[in-house]
Design a protein around this motif. Structure first.
Motif, short mmCIF file in Angstrom:
data_model
loop_
_atom_site.label_atom_id
_atom_site.label_comp_id
_atom_site.label_asym_id
_atom_site.label_seq_id
_atom_site.Cartn_x
_atom_site.Cartn_y
_atom_site.Cartn_z
N ILE A 60 50.35 68.04 35.53
CA ILE A 60 51.57 67.78 35.32
C ILE A 60 52.15 67.56 36.77
O ILE A 60 52.21 68.69 37.44
CB ILE A 60 52.24 68.72 34.61
N SER A 61 52.24 66.32 37.38
CA SER A 61 52.56 66.17 38.60
C SER A 61 54.18 66.25 39.05
O SER A 61 55.01 66.79 38.25
CB SER A 61 52.47 64.67 39.14
N SER A 62 54.36 66.60 40.41
CA SER A 62 55.60 66.80 41.00
C SER A 62 56.60 65.97 40.38
O SER A 62 56.55 64.74 40.22
CB SER A 62 55.66 66.66 42.45
N ASP A 74 44.95 67.34 25.20
CA ASP A 74 44.02 67.83 26.13
C ASP A 74 43.73 66.60 27.20
O ASP A 74 43.69 65.62 26.97
CB ASP A 74 42.64 68.26 25.75
N ASP A 75 43.35 67.02 28.58
CA ASP A 75 42.86 65.96 29.58
C ASP A 75 44.00 64.84 29.83
O ASP A 75 43.64 63.70 29.95
CB ASP A 75 41.59 65.48 29.29
N VAL A 76 45.19 65.29 30.16
CA VAL A 76 46.39 64.45 30.06
C VAL A 76 46.78 64.37 31.51
O VAL A 76 47.20 65.60 31.94
CB VAL A 76 47.52 64.67 29.10
N PHE A 77 47.05 63.24 32.10
CA PHE A 77 47.50 63.01 33.51
C PHE A 77 48.82 62.65 33.35
O PHE A 77 49.19 61.61 32.74
CB PHE A 77 46.75 62.11 34.30
N VAL A 78 49.80 63.44 33.69
CA VAL A 78 51.50 63.09 33.87
C VAL A 78 52.03 62.94 35.24
O VAL A 78 51.91 63.92 35.84
CB VAL A 78 52.32 64.15 33.10
N GLY A 79 52.01 61.45 35.79
CA GLY A 79 52.43 61.31 37.24
C GLY A 79 53.39 61.79 37.59
O GLY A 79 54.59 62.14 36.86
N ILE A 118 49.60 58.86 32.29
CA ILE A 118 50.80 58.12 32.52
C ILE A 118 51.26 58.16 33.85
O ILE A 118 51.24 58.95 34.71
CB ILE A 118 51.91 59.14 31.95
N GLY A 119 51.30 56.78 34.28
CA GLY A 119 51.55 56.67 35.65
C GLY A 119 53.21 57.07 36.22
O GLY A 119 53.91 57.30 35.56
N ALA A 120 53.40 57.02 37.53
CA ALA A 120 54.48 57.53 38.24
C ALA A 120 55.56 56.86 37.69
O ALA A 120 55.70 55.62 37.35
CB ALA A 120 54.32 57.47 39.70
N ASN A 121 56.79 57.51 37.45
CA ASN A 121 58.13 56.89 37.12
C ASN A 121 58.46 56.32 35.81
O ASN A 121 59.17 55.62 35.44
CB ASN A 121 58.79 56.26 38.18
N ALA A 122 57.30 56.78 34.87
CA ALA A 122 57.39 56.09 33.46
C ALA A 122 58.29 56.86 32.79
O ALA A 122 58.57 57.90 33.12
CB ALA A 122 55.88 56.08 32.96
N VAL A 123 59.16 56.40 31.65
CA VAL A 123 59.95 57.09 30.70
C VAL A 123 59.31 56.59 29.34
O VAL A 123 59.02 55.52 28.95
CB VAL A 123 61.13 56.47 30.92
N VAL A 124 59.09 57.45 28.72
CA VAL A 124 58.54 57.77 27.11
C VAL A 124 59.67 57.99 26.38
O VAL A 124 60.23 59.27 26.65
CB VAL A 124 57.30 58.51 27.01
N LEU A 125 60.32 56.97 25.44
CA LEU A 125 61.36 57.42 24.72
C LEU A 125 60.98 57.89 23.33
O LEU A 125 59.82 58.31 22.96
CB LEU A 125 62.01 55.87 24.30
N VAL A 135 46.60 54.37 28.58
CA VAL A 135 47.12 54.37 29.88
C VAL A 135 48.64 53.93 29.96
O VAL A 135 48.72 52.57 29.29
CB VAL A 135 46.10 53.70 30.95
N ILE A 136 49.61 54.45 30.52
CA ILE A 136 50.81 53.91 30.73
C ILE A 136 51.09 53.63 31.99
O ILE A 136 50.91 54.34 32.96
CB ILE A 136 52.07 55.03 30.45
N ALA A 137 51.41 52.24 32.25
CA ALA A 137 51.43 51.98 33.76
C ALA A 137 52.70 52.45 34.24
O ALA A 137 53.77 52.77 33.85
CB ALA A 137 51.74 50.27 33.76
#
Length: 176
Positions: A60-62, A74-79, A118-125, A135-137
């Motif tokens: 879970i990124s900054s 599991d194994d999720v990257f949140v930018g 999930i890439g940086a600055n993405a928003v999931v509604l 992958v979310i750009a």
């Protein structure tokens, strides 16, 4: 309960949560109000987590912001600076918003399956399910479900995740 093998930076605010073994919470992060984080995760500086649930080995990124009502596998990257939204019509009044229902752990506004990035600055509604290995750009606004193994681009276009994506990760670094 915070596992004794978890590491919490002294300048993080952590209260009323469950954190698994070998998970690290970095400085200035706020992890509160029923958040559950599995084992071997990392919560970046200045992340704000108030009630979401995470599996194991998540990053879970900054600057990530998540309230209640989110299930992350599991194994999720949140930018960096990713936001998950749990209210389609937010306003000052709480009329029509059921915080207790979201914090109950049986209903989720957003579900992120295993192996998602999930890439940086993405928003999931709200109301979105992101399928396994998707992958979310960066910068995308995700307004609909993403099937397993698909890439959701900034323009909303869906395509299969490229097989060679890991080889392409640093391709732009030497072009600057």
């Amino acid at each position: 309960m915070i596992h004794p093998e978890a590491a919490i930076h002294p300048q993080a605010l952590v209260d009323g949560v469950a954190i698994g073994a070998r998970t690290v919470v970095w400085q200035f992060a706020t992890v509160i109000l029923g958040t559950r984080i599995g084992e071997d995760c990392s919560v970046g500086a200045s992340a704000v987590l108030s009630g979401p649930r995470f599996g194991n080995r998540c990053k879970i990124s900054s600057g990530v912001v998540m309230g209640p009502g989110f299930w992350v596998g599991d194994d999720v990257f949140v930018g960096p600076n990713v936001v998950l939204a749990n209210d389609m019509w937010p306003e000052v009044s709480t009329e029509g918003y059921d915080d207790a229902r979201l914090r109950g752990g049986k209903r989720f506004a957003v579900v992120i399956e295993d192996g998602v990035s999930i890439g940086a600055n993405a928003v999931v509604l709200p109301g979105v399910r992101v399928g396994k290995g998707s992958v979310i750009a960066a910068g995308a606004v995700v307004d609909r479900n993403v099937p397993d193994g698909f890439l959701f681009r900034r323009n909303g276009y869906l395509s299969e995740v490229p097989q060679d994506r890991r080889q392409k990760r640093m391709r732009l670094v030497d072009q600057c």
